[in-house]
Design a protein around this motif. Structure first.
Motif, mmCIF file in Angstrom:
data_model
loop_
_atom_site.group_PDB
_atom_site.id
_atom_site.type_symbol
_atom_site.label_atom_id
_atom_site.label_comp_id
_atom_site.label_asym_id
_atom_site.label_seq_id
_atom_site.Cartn_x
_atom_site.Cartn_y
_atom_site.Cartn_z
ATOM 1 N N THR A 287 -3.619 -0.425 6.890
ATOM 2 C CA THR A 287 -5.040 -1.077 7.190
ATOM 3 C C THR A 287 -5.315 -1.804 6.059
ATOM 4 O OG1 THR A 287 -5.434 0.481 9.128
ATOM 5 C CG2 THR A 287 -7.248 -0.609 8.154
ATOM 6 N N GLU A 288 -5.503 -0.978 4.964
ATOM 7 C CA GLU A 288 -5.861 -1.643 3.616
ATOM 8 C C GLU A 288 -5.351 -3.021 3.156
ATOM 9 O OE1 GLU A 288 -8.748 0.056 1.677
ATOM 10 O OE2 GLU A 288 -8.921 0.263 3.885
ATOM 11 N N PHE A 289 -3.719 -2.934 3.157
ATOM 12 C CA PHE A 289 -3.283 -3.991 2.575
ATOM 13 C C PHE A 289 -3.187 -5.419 3.549
ATOM 14 C CE2 PHE A 289 -0.670 -0.733 0.045
ATOM 15 C CZ PHE A 289 -1.238 -0.922 -0.695
ATOM 16 N N LEU A 290 -3.529 -4.883 5.069
ATOM 17 C CA LEU A 290 -3.657 -6.186 5.767
ATOM 18 C C LEU A 290 -4.885 -7.098 5.256
ATOM 19 C CD1 LEU A 290 -2.570 -4.526 9.163
ATOM 20 C CD2 LEU A 290 -1.435 -6.398 8.063
ATOM 21 N N LYS A 291 -5.869 -6.439 4.711
ATOM 22 C CA LYS A 291 -7.002 -7.068 4.448
ATOM 23 C C LYS A 291 -6.752 -8.162 3.563
ATOM 24 C CE LYS A 291 -9.917 -2.903 4.612
ATOM 25 N NZ LYS A 291 -10.780 -1.856 3.514
ATOM 26 N N LEU A 292 -5.620 -8.013 2.719
ATOM 27 C CA LEU A 292 -5.383 -9.007 1.648
ATOM 28 C C LEU A 292 -4.248 -10.100 2.308
ATOM 29 C CD1 LEU A 292 -4.838 -6.710 -1.270
ATOM 30 C CD2 LEU A 292 -6.606 -8.261 -1.179
ATOM 31 N N GLY A 293 -3.895 -9.997 3.532
ATOM 32 C CA GLY A 293 -3.121 -10.961 4.021
ATOM 33 C C GLY A 293 -1.706 -11.247 3.309
ATOM 34 N N ALA A 294 -1.423 -12.388 3.071
ATOM 35 C CA ALA A 294 -0.298 -12.823 2.306
ATOM 36 C C ALA A 294 -0.329 -12.860 0.935
ATOM 37 C CB ALA A 294 0.166 -14.352 2.685
ATOM 38 N N GLU A 295 -1.565 -12.116 0.356
ATOM 39 C CA GLU A 295 -1.734 -12.240 -1.010
ATOM 40 C C GLU A 295 -0.977 -10.889 -1.435
ATOM 41 O OE1 GLU A 295 -3.249 -14.636 -2.577
ATOM 42 O OE2 GLU A 295 -3.639 -15.746 -0.758
ATOM 43 N N VAL A 296 -0.621 -10.291 -0.972
ATOM 44 C CA VAL A 296 0.189 -8.798 -1.173
ATOM 45 C C VAL A 296 1.400 -8.678 -0.520
ATOM 46 C CG1 VAL A 296 -1.127 -7.311 0.441
ATOM 47 C CG2 VAL A 296 -0.065 -6.449 -1.465
ATOM 48 N N GLU A 297 2.511 -8.065 -1.274
ATOM 49 C CA GLU A 297 3.811 -7.802 -0.870
ATOM 50 C C GLU A 297 4.029 -6.398 -1.302
ATOM 51 O OE1 GLU A 297 8.389 -8.929 -0.930
ATOM 52 O OE2 GLU A 297 7.123 -9.885 -2.296
ATOM 53 N N VAL A 298 4.280 -5.649 -0.219
ATOM 54 C CA VAL A 298 4.636 -4.157 -0.253
ATOM 55 C C VAL A 298 5.900 -4.207 -0.453
ATOM 56 C CG1 VAL A 298 4.829 -1.765 0.721
ATOM 57 C CG2 VAL A 298 2.571 -3.167 1.024
ATOM 58 N N LEU A 299 6.653 -3.500 -1.557
ATOM 59 C CA LEU A 299 7.917 -3.240 -1.825
ATOM 60 C C LEU A 299 8.535 -1.807 -1.618
ATOM 61 C CD1 LEU A 299 8.013 -5.080 -5.480
ATOM 62 C CD2 LEU A 299 8.389 -6.262 -3.236
ATOM 63 N N GLU A 300 7.786 -0.921 -1.933
ATOM 64 C CA GLU A 300 8.115 0.457 -1.416
ATOM 65 C C GLU A 300 6.763 1.134 -1.006
ATOM 66 O OE1 GLU A 300 9.983 2.210 -4.765
ATOM 67 O OE2 GLU A 300 11.678 0.828 -4.817
ATOM 68 N N PRO A 301 6.914 2.059 -0.257
ATOM 69 C CA PRO A 301 7.979 2.801 0.332
ATOM 70 C C PRO A 301 8.632 1.567 1.533
ATOM 71 C CG PRO A 301 6.200 3.940 1.266
ATOM 72 C CD PRO A 301 5.617 2.779 0.208
ATOM 73 N N ALA A 302 9.722 2.034 2.163
ATOM 74 C CA ALA A 302 10.476 0.958 3.062
ATOM 75 C C ALA A 302 9.660 1.187 4.338
ATOM 76 C CB ALA A 302 11.935 1.175 3.194
ATOM 77 N N GLU A 303 9.127 2.586 5.077
ATOM 78 C CA GLU A 303 8.668 2.560 6.089
ATOM 79 C C GLU A 303 7.249 1.789 6.145
ATOM 80 O OE1 GLU A 303 6.891 6.153 8.923
ATOM 81 O OE2 GLU A 303 7.908 6.672 7.192
ATOM 82 N N LEU A 304 6.408 1.713 4.958
ATOM 83 C CA LEU A 304 5.391 0.865 4.989
ATOM 84 C C LEU A 304 5.595 -0.526 5.059
ATOM 85 C CD1 LEU A 304 2.210 0.920 4.635
ATOM 86 C CD2 LEU A 304 2.599 0.775 2.071
ATOM 87 N N ARG A 305 6.521 -1.112 4.179
ATOM 88 C CA ARG A 305 6.787 -2.168 4.282
ATOM 89 C C ARG A 305 7.357 -2.689 5.849
ATOM 90 N NH1 ARG A 305 8.837 -6.411 0.929
ATOM 91 N NH2 ARG A 305 10.201 -7.760 1.648
ATOM 92 N N GLU A 306 8.111 -1.759 6.647
ATOM 93 C CA GLU A 306 8.404 -2.133 7.875
ATOM 94 C C GLU A 306 7.310 -2.121 9.033
ATOM 95 O OE1 GLU A 306 11.240 1.171 8.745
ATOM 96 O OE2 GLU A 306 12.810 0.200 7.440
ATOM 97 N N ARG A 307 6.315 -1.345 8.497
ATOM 98 C CA ARG A 307 4.933 -1.120 9.365
ATOM 99 C C ARG A 307 4.519 -2.411 9.427
ATOM 100 N NH1 ARG A 307 1.975 3.262 10.963
ATOM 101 N NH2 ARG A 307 3.081 5.342 11.129
ATOM 102 N N LEU A 308 4.145 -2.888 8.001
ATOM 103 C CA LEU A 308 3.479 -4.125 7.975
ATOM 104 C C LEU A 308 4.291 -5.644 8.573
ATOM 105 C CD1 LEU A 308 2.480 -3.519 4.361
ATOM 106 C CD2 LEU A 308 0.668 -4.131 6.131
ATOM 107 N N ALA A 309 5.548 -5.516 8.641
ATOM 108 C CA ALA A 309 6.249 -6.439 8.961
ATOM 109 C C ALA A 309 6.392 -6.472 10.452
ATOM 110 C CB ALA A 309 7.847 -6.506 8.932
ATOM 111 N N ARG A 310 6.152 -5.282 11.302
ATOM 112 C CA ARG A 310 5.971 -5.314 12.833
ATOM 113 C C ARG A 310 4.589 -5.870 12.870
ATOM 114 N NH1 ARG A 310 8.372 -0.078 12.083
ATOM 115 N NH2 ARG A 310 6.585 0.990 12.537
#
Length: 336
Positions: A287-310
């Motif tokens: 929820t927190e990182f979605l506030k930043l839209g495309a201005e942030v890229e999560v590299l790790e952990p993989a599960e969080l990156r997958e959640r955002l991708a979905r």
């Protein structure tokens, strides 16, 4: 400086009664030897101050002696009016008391100080609640405050977040705290001090029994409580890349711990900062990182990156498809 300290000693003894040289020294942040010298100066000035030796000894003023010092400085007078919070005082049932005290203080001030304190009230306002919250609805606050003041035990019917959600507790209320528009009561229950949100009290009964209040520093307890609370929030870490825009927005959107972690990160050639930041949970971080839209890229952990991708994929599908009403009007949807 010394004259101010002599006045402080006099006022401390007047307000607190007997105090040892060590207690006075600690309060005024000077040596015990300095206190001895100051006491001698007060004796020489005719102040009826005496001391008793022994374990229970200390300095105190002669019974009945009261100073009539009213030497408030301009800064002190202004500060006193800044401390008045009419909203919280009213919630505690002290609104009229605060107003009366301010009137008496104004009447006692010189015309110059009265004018300066009046300007403070005209130009500065302390608003405790946050932007998106007007503060708690606390119908039981006055009763809680009365129990704190009179050391009366309380029987609470209380709503909490975990099961069973509704519980009954007998507490010995030691203090009340206002934090960001939210009221809390610190009470002793089964020998332990716990924190209760006042607006979650469903009903209460002030018991006839009084409790013996033990030594308790409310400010120290609250600082420790906040430190423990914040440390328990952190459940993991995430490695992220943040654009310069995201770095600028982080202080307005996330906690100071995240801000500090980003500040310790390293910038690449494009100005993006790579940092390891604390997270509370995968759901919260998503929820927190979605506030930043495309201005942030999560590299790790993989599960969080997958959640955002979905989530991004679902959003893209939703927004790249015309809303049902528009599709119907354009003839894209067959009529039944």
């Amino acid at each position: 400086m010394r004259a101010s300290r002599l006045v402080s000693i006099l006022l401390l003894l007047q307000s607190r009664g007997r105090m040892t040289a060590r207690q006075l020294a600690d309060e005024l942040e000077v040596s015990v030897r300095t206190i001895y010298r100051d006491v001698e100066s007060l004796h020489g000035a005719g102040v009826p101050l005496y001391g008793d030796a022994g374990h229970e000894g200390g300095y105190q003023l002669l019974d009945g002696y009261r100073t009539r010092l009213t030497g408030l400085t301009a800064d002190e007078a202004e500060a006193l009016f800044l401390t008045g919070l009419p909203g919280p005082a009213a919630e505690l049932g002290l609104g009229t008391v605060v107003a009366a005290a301010q009137l008496k203080l104004q009447a006692a001030l010189s015309p110059e100080l009265r004018d300066r304190s009046g300007r403070i009230q005209e130009r500065f306002l302390l608003d405790a609640p946050g932007w998106y919250h007007d503060g708690d609805d606390v119908p039981h606050l006055a009763a809680v405050a009365d129990a704190v003041w009179n050391t009366r035990a309380l029987q609470l019917r209380y709503r909490r977040w975990r099961e069973p959600t509704e519980v009954t507790r007998r507490i010995e209320p030691y203090g009340v705290v206002l934090k960001a528009g939210k009221w809390y009561v610190i009470g002793r229950t089964d020998g332990d001090f716990r924190t209760y949100r006042v607006n979650q009290i469903l009903s209460l009964e002030q018991l006839d029994e009084r409790f013996a209040r033990e030594s308790f520093d409310l400010a120290t307890f609250w600082r420790t409580h906040l430190t423990d609370f914040r440390s328990q929030l952190i459940k993991g870490e995430a490695l992220v890349r943040l654009s310069p825009t995201a770095v600028e927005r982080i202080p307005h959107l996330m906690s100071q711990q995240v801000v500090d972690a980003v500040a310790a990160g390293r910038a690449d050639g494009d100005g993006w900062v790579r940092a390891t930041v604390p997270i509370e949970s995968l759901v919260h971080a998503q929820t927190e990182f979605l506030k930043l839209g495309a201005e942030v890229e999560v590299l790790e952990p993989a599960e969080l990156r997958e959640r955002l991708a979905r989530t991004v994929s679902d959003l893209a599908e939703m927004y790249l498809t015309a809303p049902a009403g528009i599709r119907e009007r354009s003839g894209e949807v067959d009529s039944p």
